[in-house]
Design an enzyme around this catalytic site. Structure first.
Site, PDB file in Angstrom:
ATOM      1  N   ILE A 186       0.842  -1.203   0.000  1.00  0.00           N
ATOM      2  CA  ILE A 186       0.000   0.000   0.000  1.00  0.00           C
ATOM      3  C   ILE A 186       0.878   1.255   0.000  1.00  0.00           C
ATOM      4  O   ILE A 186       0.588   2.239  -0.691  1.00  0.00           O
ATOM      5  CB  ILE A 186      -0.966   0.007   1.210  1.00  0.00           C
ATOM      6  N   PHE A 246       2.790   3.345   7.471  1.00  0.00           N
ATOM      7  CA  PHE A 246       2.366   2.043   6.936  1.00  0.00           C
ATOM      8  C   PHE A 246       3.146   0.894   7.556  1.00  0.00           C
ATOM      9  O   PHE A 246       2.693  -0.245   7.516  1.00  0.00           O
ATOM     10  CB  PHE A 246       2.641   1.971   5.421  1.00  0.00           C
ATOM     11  N   SER A 304      -6.873  -1.237  10.484  1.00  0.00           N
ATOM     12  CA  SER A 304      -7.462  -2.327   9.711  1.00  0.00           C
ATOM     13  C   SER A 304      -8.878  -2.638  10.171  1.00  0.00           C
ATOM     14  O   SER A 304      -9.234  -2.397  11.336  1.00  0.00           O
ATOM     15  CB  SER A 304      -6.582  -3.560   9.900  1.00  0.00           C
ATOM     16  N   TYR A 363      -2.361  -9.689  15.646  1.00  0.00           N
ATOM     17  CA  TYR A 363      -2.245  -8.619  14.650  1.00  0.00           C
ATOM     18  C   TYR A 363      -3.330  -7.563  14.892  1.00  0.00           C
ATOM     19  O   TYR A 363      -3.049  -6.360  14.978  1.00  0.00           O
ATOM     20  CB  TYR A 363      -2.361  -9.194  13.236  1.00  0.00           C
ATOM     21  N   LYS A 401      -3.032  -3.512  16.211  1.00  0.00           N
ATOM     22  CA  LYS A 401      -3.595  -2.315  15.560  1.00  0.00           C
ATOM     23  C   LYS A 401      -4.489  -1.560  16.542  1.00  0.00           C
ATOM     24  O   LYS A 401      -4.467  -0.332  16.611  1.00  0.00           O
ATOM     25  CB  LYS A 401      -4.397  -2.719  14.314  1.00  0.00           C
ATOM     26  N   ASN A 433     -10.288  -4.570   2.326  1.00  0.00           N
ATOM     27  CA  ASN A 433      -9.388  -5.526   1.659  1.00  0.00           C
ATOM     28  C   ASN A 433      -8.746  -4.926   0.409  1.00  0.00           C
ATOM     29  O   ASN A 433      -9.352  -4.958  -0.675  1.00  0.00           O
ATOM     30  CB  ASN A 433     -10.161  -6.794   1.299  1.00  0.00           C
TER      31      ASN A 433
HETATM   32  P1  NAD Z   1       3.461  -4.631   3.434  1.00  0.00           P
HETATM   33  O1  NAD Z   1       4.005  -5.737   4.280  1.00  0.00           O
HETATM   34  O2  NAD Z   1       3.512  -4.784   1.962  1.00  0.00           O
HETATM   35  O3  NAD Z   1       4.131  -3.240   3.827  1.00  0.00           O
HETATM   36  C1  NAD Z   1       4.564  -2.954   5.117  1.00  0.00           C
HETATM   37  C2  NAD Z   1       6.002  -2.469   5.016  1.00  0.00           C
HETATM   38  O4  NAD Z   1       6.485  -2.162   6.324  1.00  0.00           O
HETATM   39  C3  NAD Z   1       6.939  -3.513   4.432  1.00  0.00           C
HETATM   40  O5  NAD Z   1       7.642  -2.940   3.353  1.00  0.00           O
HETATM   41  C4  NAD Z   1       7.882  -3.868   5.583  1.00  0.00           C
HETATM   42  O6  NAD Z   1       9.177  -4.179   5.135  1.00  0.00           O
HETATM   43  C5  NAD Z   1       7.825  -2.620   6.425  1.00  0.00           C
HETATM   44  N1  NAD Z   1       8.109  -2.794   7.854  1.00  0.00           N
HETATM   45  C6  NAD Z   1       7.555  -3.688   8.723  1.00  0.00           C
HETATM   46  N2  NAD Z   1       8.071  -3.513   9.955  1.00  0.00           N
HETATM   47  C7  NAD Z   1       8.961  -2.498   9.870  1.00  0.00           C
HETATM   48  C8  NAD Z   1       9.831  -1.863  10.806  1.00  0.00           C
HETATM   49  N3  NAD Z   1       9.891  -2.255  12.085  1.00  0.00           N
HETATM   50  N4  NAD Z   1      10.624  -0.853  10.368  1.00  0.00           N
HETATM   51  C9  NAD Z   1      10.578  -0.454   9.067  1.00  0.00           C
HETATM   52  N5  NAD Z   1       9.792  -1.020   8.158  1.00  0.00           N
HETATM   53  C10 NAD Z   1       8.989  -2.029   8.543  1.00  0.00           C
HETATM   54  O7  NAD Z   1       1.950  -4.401   3.917  1.00  0.00           O
HETATM   55  P2  NAD Z   1       0.813  -3.524   3.263  1.00  0.00           P
HETATM   56  O8  NAD Z   1      -0.225  -4.448   2.754  1.00  0.00           O
HETATM   57  O9  NAD Z   1       1.401  -2.510   2.373  1.00  0.00           O
HETATM   58  O10 NAD Z   1       0.225  -2.845   4.564  1.00  0.00           O
HETATM   59  C11 NAD Z   1       0.610  -1.550   4.982  1.00  0.00           C
HETATM   60  C12 NAD Z   1      -0.044  -1.263   6.314  1.00  0.00           C
HETATM   61  O11 NAD Z   1      -1.463  -1.389   6.167  1.00  0.00           O
HETATM   62  C13 NAD Z   1       0.358  -2.241   7.413  1.00  0.00           C
HETATM   63  O12 NAD Z   1       0.483  -1.538   8.624  1.00  0.00           O
HETATM   64  C14 NAD Z   1      -0.820  -3.198   7.479  1.00  0.00           C
HETATM   65  O13 NAD Z   1      -0.965  -3.758   8.758  1.00  0.00           O
HETATM   66  C15 NAD Z   1      -1.986  -2.292   7.127  1.00  0.00           C
HETATM   67  N6  NAD Z   1      -3.128  -3.006   6.540  1.00  0.00           N
HETATM   68  C16 NAD Z   1      -2.952  -3.815   5.460  1.00  0.00           C
HETATM   69  C17 NAD Z   1      -4.034  -4.513   4.929  1.00  0.00           C
HETATM   70  C18 NAD Z   1      -3.864  -5.449   3.768  1.00  0.00           C
HETATM   71  O14 NAD Z   1      -4.725  -6.324   3.569  1.00  0.00           O
HETATM   72  N7  NAD Z   1      -2.829  -5.321   2.953  1.00  0.00           N
HETATM   73  C19 NAD Z   1      -5.314  -4.358   5.484  1.00  0.00           C
HETATM   74  C20 NAD Z   1      -5.459  -3.512   6.562  1.00  0.00           C
HETATM   75  C21 NAD Z   1      -4.358  -2.834   7.090  1.00  0.00           C
HETATM   76  N1  UFG Z   2     -10.221 -17.130   0.678  1.00  0.00           N
HETATM   77  C1  UFG Z   2     -10.394 -18.322   0.010  1.00  0.00           C
HETATM   78  N2  UFG Z   2      -9.276 -18.952  -0.454  1.00  0.00           N
HETATM   79  C2  UFG Z   2      -8.022 -18.461  -0.294  1.00  0.00           C
HETATM   80  C3  UFG Z   2      -7.860 -17.226   0.403  1.00  0.00           C
HETATM   81  C4  UFG Z   2      -8.988 -16.592   0.884  1.00  0.00           C
HETATM   82  O1  UFG Z   2     -11.515 -18.807  -0.163  1.00  0.00           O
HETATM   83  O2  UFG Z   2      -7.056 -19.086  -0.736  1.00  0.00           O
HETATM   84  C5  UFG Z   2     -11.416 -16.401   1.151  1.00  0.00           C
HETATM   85  C6  UFG Z   2     -11.475 -16.196   2.653  1.00  0.00           C
HETATM   86  O3  UFG Z   2     -12.063 -17.301   3.291  1.00  0.00           O
HETATM   87  C7  UFG Z   2     -12.314 -14.915   2.740  1.00  0.00           C
HETATM   88  C8  UFG Z   2     -11.925 -14.145   1.473  1.00  0.00           C
HETATM   89  O4  UFG Z   2     -11.379 -15.097   0.596  1.00  0.00           O
HETATM   90  O5  UFG Z   2     -13.686 -15.242   2.667  1.00  0.00           O
HETATM   91  C9  UFG Z   2     -10.904 -13.046   1.730  1.00  0.00           C
HETATM   92  O6  UFG Z   2      -9.785 -13.596   2.400  1.00  0.00           O
HETATM   93  P1  UFG Z   2      -8.405 -12.776   2.531  1.00  0.00           P
HETATM   94  O7  UFG Z   2      -7.451 -13.685   3.246  1.00  0.00           O
HETATM   95  O8  UFG Z   2      -8.010 -12.262   1.211  1.00  0.00           O
HETATM   96  O9  UFG Z   2      -8.815 -11.513   3.424  1.00  0.00           O
HETATM   97  P2  UFG Z   2      -9.313 -11.417   4.932  1.00  0.00           P
HETATM   98  O10 UFG Z   2     -10.564 -10.601   4.909  1.00  0.00           O
HETATM   99  O11 UFG Z   2      -9.399 -12.740   5.579  1.00  0.00           O
HETATM  100  O12 UFG Z   2      -8.152 -10.612   5.663  1.00  0.00           O
HETATM  101  C10 UFG Z   2      -7.535  -9.499   5.059  1.00  0.00           C
HETATM  102  C11 UFG Z   2      -6.098  -9.379   5.554  1.00  0.00           C
HETATM  103  C12 UFG Z   2      -6.057  -8.869   6.950  1.00  0.00           C
HETATM  104  C13 UFG Z   2      -6.814  -7.590   7.034  1.00  0.00           C
HETATM  105  C14 UFG Z   2      -8.239  -7.820   6.588  1.00  0.00           C
HETATM  106  C15 UFG Z   2      -8.963  -6.486   6.610  1.00  0.00           C
HETATM  107  O13 UFG Z   2      -5.438 -10.626   5.506  1.00  0.00           O
HETATM  108  O14 UFG Z   2      -4.733  -8.602   7.331  1.00  0.00           O
HETATM  109  O15 UFG Z   2      -8.255  -8.336   5.275  1.00  0.00           O
HETATM  110  O16 UFG Z   2     -10.309  -6.701   6.455  1.00  0.00           O
HETATM  111  F1  UFG Z   2      -6.805  -7.117   8.277  1.00  0.00           F
END
Ligand code: NAD
Ligand code: UFG
Length: 329
Positions: free
Chosen positions: A12, A80, A124, A148, A152, A178
């Site tokens: 992100i 992030f 999240s 996790y 948050k 998501n």
């Molecule tokens: P990502 O893992 O791709 O990016 C996170 C980055 O933070 C990575 O590049 C990692 O190397 C860096 N990082 C982790 N710990 C660190 C530290 N101690 N010092 C410096 N860098 C560090 O994840 P993302 O999907 O881009 O998510 C970004 C943020 O959004 C995260 O905080 C995550 O929890 C939150 N978030 C993500 C999702 C999702 O589904 N992707 C959903 C909700 C919230």
């Molecule tokens: N799913 C499958 N097969 C797979 C993977 C996922 O059927 O191989 C289904 C899951 O059961 C769910 C949907 O697809 O119904 C979405 O699953 P994801 O794992 O893609 O997403 P989640 O909603 O479970 O969780 C994600 C991130 C979390 C974040 C959350 C925010 O993993 O870190 O979204 O809503 F916090």
């Protein structure tokens, strides 16, 4: 305006960096590359044709974090950086609490010392209790079932208390739903290490032939087609939402929280069939047992973000599927 983007090499963060640079912000990226690589930094530079300082720094290292703040006069932090794998957090809770909390605390300390008055925090949808009625609003009861989510939740509490004492500061917590999709250039996207837990990267890898089939985790939920429903949001919409959050932080002080999603629930089956249709390919799949800890349905009410931030996701599920495949192939 100069912004410190922590975790800017991640999924992100990297997309948000392109939006920030294209809108004229100066950025500095700090990332320890624990879950990312320099490819993303190169991708951002290629897309935007702009350069920016990059620090390979662990934000849990207080002295190293302080050095970054001492070297620049920041106006805002977008935080992030964090570990985000739910299952891993259940196996290694202390690692998750340590990484996500210490990095956030260090950033707060540096912001206080150097008078950096704004922070946008990546929270999240997992901070909500799992028995809430849908859609989730910012007032839905909080609580998690994994480390996790609690990390948050705790970061939000730290930031809420921080804003209460630094009364001229603005703290915005964005609860993402998501995120999926990729930049249309195909130069940056989601690069999960190992076998992906999340649906969209698994679909994309299956389309590439890396996995023989997608396992749908349960088709006996109380949903129209029996499969799980989520609020998928295009990562570029999410990235743009950070601009709305900065504008809000420029005009307001205190702590505020917003859900960022589309408000539309999409089922696993709908996502698979849309991916097939949009990209003209076939995806093998089978039905597997439900995954432990999964909610049947999760989607947001987008109203608060629409009304107060002026944020509305524009991209469709077709865009999400097309851009994901454009990156992955
Ligand atoms: P990502 O893992 O791709 O990016 C996170 C980055 O933070 C990575 O590049 C990692 O190397 C860096 N990082 C982790 N710990 C660190 C530290 N101690 N010092 C410096 N860098 C560090 O994840 P993302 O999907 O881009 O998510 C970004 C943020 O959004 C995260 O905080 C995550 O929890 C939150 N978030 C993500 C999702 C999702 O589904 N992707 C959903 C909700 C919230
Ligand atoms: N799913 C499958 N097969 C797979 C993977 C996922 O059927 O191989 C289904 C899951 O059961 C769910 C949907 O697809 O119904 C979405 O699953 P994801 O794992 O893609 O997403 P989640 O909603 O479970 O969780 C994600 C991130 C979390 C974040 C959350 C925010 O993993 O870190 O979204 O809503 F916090």
């Amino acid at each position: 305006m100069k912004i410190l983007v922590t975790g800017g090499a991640g999924y992100i963060g990297s997309h948000t960096c392109t939006v920030l640079l294209e809108n004229g912000y100066d950025i500095v990226v700090a990332d320890n590359l624990a879950n990312s690589s320099m490819d993303a930094i190169d991708g951002i530079k290629k897309i935007t044709q702009k350069s920016f300082p990059f620090y390979k720094t662990d934000l849990c290292d207080e002295a190293a974090t302080e050095e970054i703040f001492a070297s620049h006069k920041f106006d805002c932090v977008i935080h992030f950086a964090g570990l985000k794998a739910v299952a891993e957090s259940v196996a290694k809770p202390i690692m998750y609490y340590e990484n996500n909390l210490i990095s956030t605390l260090n950033i707060c300390k540096c912001m206080k010392k150097h008078r950096v008055p704004k922070i946008i925090f990546s929270s999240s949808a997992v901070v909500y209790k799992n028995d809430n009625p849908m859609p989730l609003t910012e007032d839905s009861p909080l609580g998690s079932i994994n480390a996790y989510g609690w990390s948050k939740f705790m970061c939000e509490q730290i930031l809420r208390d921080f804003a209460a004492t630094e009364t001229d500061f603005s703290v915005v917590s964005l609860r993402y739903f998501n995120p999926v999709g990729a930049h249309t250039s195909g130069l940056i996207g989601e690069e999960p290490s190992g076998i992906p837990n999340n649906l969209m990267p698994f679909i994309a890898q299956t389309a590439r032939g890396i996995h023989s089939e997608i396992k749908i985790f349960g088709n006996d939920y109380d949903t129209p087609d029996g499969t799980g429903i989520r609020d998928y949001i295009h990562v570029m919409d999410l990235a743009e939402g950070h601009m709305n959050a900065i504008n809000f932080a420029n005009k307001n002080t205190g702590f505020e929280v917003f859900n960022l999603g589309t408000g539309r629930g999409v089922s696993v089956l709908e996502m698979i069939t849309t991916f097939e249709t949009v990209n003209g390919l076939k995806l093998p799949y089978s039905i597997a047992p439900r995954r432990a800890g999964d909610l049947p349905v999760s989607y947001t009410s987008p109203k608060k973000a629409e009304k107060i931030l002026g944020f509305k996701a524009k991209r469709t599920i077709e865009d999400m599927c097309r851009d994901t495949w454009n990156f992955r192939r």
